[in-house]
Design a protein around this motif. Structure first.
Motif, PDB file in Angstrom:
ATOM      1  N   ALA A   1       0.830  -1.207   0.000  1.00 24.49           N
ATOM      2  CA  ALA A   1       0.000   0.000   0.000  1.00 24.49           C
ATOM      3  C   ALA A   1       0.865   1.259   0.000  1.00 24.49           C
ATOM      4  CB  ALA A   1      -0.936  -0.003   1.197  1.00 24.49           C
ATOM      5  N   ALA A   2       2.021   1.195   0.638  1.00 24.55           N
ATOM      6  CA  ALA A   2       2.922   2.341   0.691  1.00 24.55           C
ATOM      7  C   ALA A   2       3.762   2.473  -0.579  1.00 24.55           C
ATOM      8  CB  ALA A   2       3.844   2.221   1.902  1.00 24.55           C
ATOM      9  N   GLN A   3       3.758   1.431  -1.422  1.00 23.74           N
ATOM     10  CA  GLN A   3       4.589   1.435  -2.625  1.00 23.74           C
ATOM     11  C   GLN A   3       3.842   1.870  -3.882  1.00 23.74           C
ATOM     12  OE1 GLN A   3       6.303  -2.455  -2.914  1.00 23.74           O
ATOM     13  NE2 GLN A   3       7.243  -2.345  -0.894  1.00 23.74           N
ATOM     14  N   GLY A   4       2.570   2.140  -3.742  1.00 19.37           N
ATOM     15  CA  GLY A   4       1.820   2.617  -4.902  1.00 19.37           C
ATOM     16  C   GLY A   4       0.739   1.659  -5.351  1.00 19.37           C
ATOM     17  N   ALA A   5      -0.066   2.140  -6.293  1.00 24.36           N
ATOM     18  CA  ALA A   5      -1.233   1.400  -6.762  1.00 24.36           C
ATOM     19  C   ALA A   5      -0.863   0.096  -7.463  1.00 24.36           C
ATOM     20  CB  ALA A   5      -2.065   2.277  -7.694  1.00 24.36           C
ATOM     21  N   GLU A   6       0.192   0.104  -8.264  1.00 23.57           N
ATOM     22  CA  GLU A   6       0.572  -1.107  -8.994  1.00 23.57           C
ATOM     23  C   GLU A   6       1.014  -2.213  -8.043  1.00 23.57           C
ATOM     24  OE1 GLU A   6       3.783  -2.648 -12.280  1.00 23.57           O
ATOM     25  OE2 GLU A   6       3.197  -0.542 -12.358  1.00 23.57           O
ATOM     26  N   ALA A   7       1.832  -1.870  -7.057  1.00 19.21           N
ATOM     27  CA  ALA A   7       2.295  -2.858  -6.078  1.00 19.21           C
ATOM     28  C   ALA A   7       1.122  -3.382  -5.255  1.00 19.21           C
ATOM     29  CB  ALA A   7       3.338  -2.241  -5.157  1.00 19.21           C
ATOM     30  N   LYS A   8       0.217  -2.500  -4.892  1.00 25.30           N
ATOM     31  CA  LYS A   8      -0.956  -2.912  -4.123  1.00 25.30           C
ATOM     32  C   LYS A   8      -1.835  -3.839  -4.961  1.00 25.30           C
ATOM     33  CE  LYS A   8      -4.807  -1.190  -1.412  1.00 25.30           C
ATOM     34  NZ  LYS A   8      -5.533  -0.030  -0.926  1.00 25.30           N
ATOM     35  N   SER A   9      -1.992  -3.547  -6.230  1.00 24.31           N
ATOM     36  CA  SER A   9      -2.791  -4.383  -7.126  1.00 24.31           C
ATOM     37  C   SER A   9      -2.180  -5.778  -7.264  1.00 24.31           C
ATOM     38  CB  SER A   9      -2.912  -3.713  -8.492  1.00 24.31           C
ATOM     39  OG  SER A   9      -3.602  -4.537  -9.385  1.00 24.31           O
ATOM     40  N   ARG A  10      -0.867  -5.845  -7.436  1.00 18.99           N
ATOM     41  CA  ARG A  10      -0.192  -7.145  -7.540  1.00 18.99           C
ATOM     42  C   ARG A  10      -0.349  -7.953  -6.250  1.00 18.99           C
ATOM     43  NH1 ARG A  10       4.083  -4.172  -9.828  1.00 18.99           N
ATOM     44  NH2 ARG A  10       5.242  -4.425  -7.893  1.00 18.99           N
ATOM     45  N   ALA A  11      -0.209  -7.281  -5.115  1.00 17.10           N
ATOM     46  CA  ALA A  11      -0.352  -7.967  -3.832  1.00 17.10           C
ATOM     47  C   ALA A  11      -1.784  -8.486  -3.654  1.00 17.10           C
ATOM     48  CB  ALA A  11       0.024  -7.036  -2.688  1.00 17.10           C
ATOM     49  N   GLN A  12      -2.771  -7.682  -4.048  1.00 20.09           N
ATOM     50  CA  GLN A  12      -4.166  -8.102  -3.935  1.00 20.09           C
ATOM     51  C   GLN A  12      -4.447  -9.281  -4.867  1.00 20.09           C
ATOM     52  OE1 GLN A  12      -6.672  -7.192  -1.731  1.00 20.09           O
ATOM     53  NE2 GLN A  12      -7.592  -8.995  -2.668  1.00 20.09           N
ATOM     54  N   GLU A  13      -3.860  -9.268  -6.052  1.00 21.96           N
ATOM     55  CA  GLU A  13      -4.037 -10.385  -6.981  1.00 21.96           C
ATOM     56  C   GLU A  13      -3.495 -11.678  -6.377  1.00 21.96           C
ATOM     57  OE1 GLU A  13      -2.219  -9.261 -10.679  1.00 21.96           O
ATOM     58  OE2 GLU A  13      -3.711  -7.696 -11.050  1.00 21.96           O
ATOM     59  N   LYS A  14      -2.363 -11.588  -5.682  1.00 22.94           N
ATOM     60  CA  LYS A  14      -1.775 -12.772  -5.039  1.00 22.94           C
ATOM     61  C   LYS A  14      -2.690 -13.283  -3.932  1.00 22.94           C
ATOM     62  CE  LYS A  14       2.032 -15.286  -3.599  1.00 22.94           C
ATOM     63  NZ  LYS A  14       1.338 -16.363  -2.961  1.00 22.94           N
ATOM     64  N   VAL A  15      -3.235 -12.376  -3.119  1.00 28.12           N
ATOM     65  CA  VAL A  15      -4.168 -12.781  -2.071  1.00 28.12           C
ATOM     66  C   VAL A  15      -5.366 -13.484  -2.703  1.00 28.12           C
ATOM     67  CG1 VAL A  15      -5.799 -11.936  -0.322  1.00 28.12           C
ATOM     68  CG2 VAL A  15      -3.489 -10.997  -0.411  1.00 28.12           C
ATOM     69  N   THR A  16      -5.904 -12.887  -3.756  1.00 27.46           N
ATOM     70  CA  THR A  16      -7.071 -13.454  -4.424  1.00 27.46           C
ATOM     71  C   THR A  16      -6.762 -14.839  -4.990  1.00 27.46           C
ATOM     72  OG1 THR A  16      -7.918 -11.252  -4.939  1.00 27.46           O
ATOM     73  CG2 THR A  16      -8.782 -13.066  -6.247  1.00 27.46           C
ATOM     74  N   ARG A  17      -5.600 -14.997  -5.614  1.00 27.45           N
ATOM     75  CA  ARG A  17      -5.204 -16.308  -6.155  1.00 27.45           C
ATOM     76  C   ARG A  17      -5.093 -17.358  -5.050  1.00 27.45           C
ATOM     77  NH1 ARG A  17      -1.494 -13.530  -9.166  1.00 27.45           N
ATOM     78  NH2 ARG A  17       0.190 -14.163  -7.783  1.00 27.45           N
ATOM     79  N   ASP A  18      -4.488 -16.972  -3.932  1.00 29.21           N
ATOM     80  CA  ASP A  18      -4.329 -17.919  -2.834  1.00 29.21           C
ATOM     81  C   ASP A  18      -5.677 -18.308  -2.232  1.00 29.21           C
ATOM     82  OD1 ASP A  18      -1.612 -18.006  -3.216  1.00 29.21           O
ATOM     83  OD2 ASP A  18      -1.130 -16.722  -1.497  1.00 29.21           O
ATOM     84  N   VAL A  19      -6.568 -17.332  -2.065  1.00 26.02           N
ATOM     85  CA  VAL A  19      -7.899 -17.627  -1.534  1.00 26.02           C
ATOM     86  C   VAL A  19      -8.664 -18.525  -2.510  1.00 26.02           C
ATOM     87  CG1 VAL A  19     -10.138 -16.604  -0.920  1.00 26.02           C
ATOM     88  CG2 VAL A  19      -8.029 -15.573  -0.078  1.00 26.02           C
ATOM     89  N   ASP A  20      -8.612 -18.200  -3.791  1.00 25.07           N
ATOM     90  CA  ASP A  20      -9.293 -19.009  -4.807  1.00 25.07           C
ATOM     91  C   ASP A  20      -8.725 -20.430  -4.853  1.00 25.07           C
ATOM     92  OD1 ASP A  20     -10.865 -16.833  -5.463  1.00 25.07           O
ATOM     93  OD2 ASP A  20      -9.809 -16.393  -7.340  1.00 25.07           O
TER      94      ASP A  20
END
Length: 173
Positions: A96-115
């Motif tokens: 979140a502190a590194q910008g929108a792109e980094a936050k988006s990539r991190a959220q995608e990883k969370v989503t992949r792991d949950v899925d």
């Protein structure tokens, strides 16, 4: 944000506790991928490396009656998910502190792991012959699917209760 950290910590604890309630011989393994199935083993390869459906069906039929093996895989998968989810959540906060792109990539990883975790639970529920185990895994899979990677939807107490049900069904009181 603190509410989310507390929820993630509670979920991680619940998942790790549920996953660790098995025998000492269990190892932490990744959730099965669609190519491996709930048993965590790959089917014999046929022509051009394709999985032989007959071998896979035979292996699944043999495993479906082995409630202990499915319980062990569910425990390992839950432990792995709890570990990954805690790390993913930490990365999400840092991103979140590194910008929108980094936050988006991190959220995608969370989503992949949950899925992936939801898929594994639902796959194991389809495989299980024991009705109580089938129901517990399907219920857990539905709960995890409902999260859709959204940590705000996290209800650690409900997931902990589902794990307690799984532990009870698997004889790990």
């Amino acid at each position: 944000m603190r509410r989310h950290v507390a929820a993630a910590a509670a979920l991680s604890f619940a998942l790790l506790a549920a996953g660790c309630s098995g025998s000492d011989q269990e190892s932490t393994t990744a959730a099965p991928t669609p190519a491996t199935g709930a048993s965590g083993t790959t089917a014999a390869a046929g022509p051009a490396g394709a999985a032989d459906p007959a071998v896979a069906a035979s292996a699944d039929a043999a495993l479906s009656a082995d409630t202990e093996a499915i319980c062990g895989q569910a425990a390992r998968t839950s432990t792995n998910f709890g570990t990954n989810f805690a790390a993913d959540y930490k990365n999400l906060i840092g991103a979140a502190a590194q910008g929108a792109e980094a936050k988006s990539r991190a959220q995608e990883k969370v989503t992949r792991d949950v899925d992936g975790y939801a898929y594994a639970l639902l796959d194991m529920s389809k495989l299980a012959a024991d009705p109580a185990l089938k129901k517990a895994l399907a219920t857990m899979g539905a709960q995890v699917t409902a999260l859709k990677g959204d940590i705000a939807k996290l209800d650690a107490e409900k997931l902990a209760n589902l794990h307690a049900t799984l532990d009870q069904v698997c004889g790990k009181n």
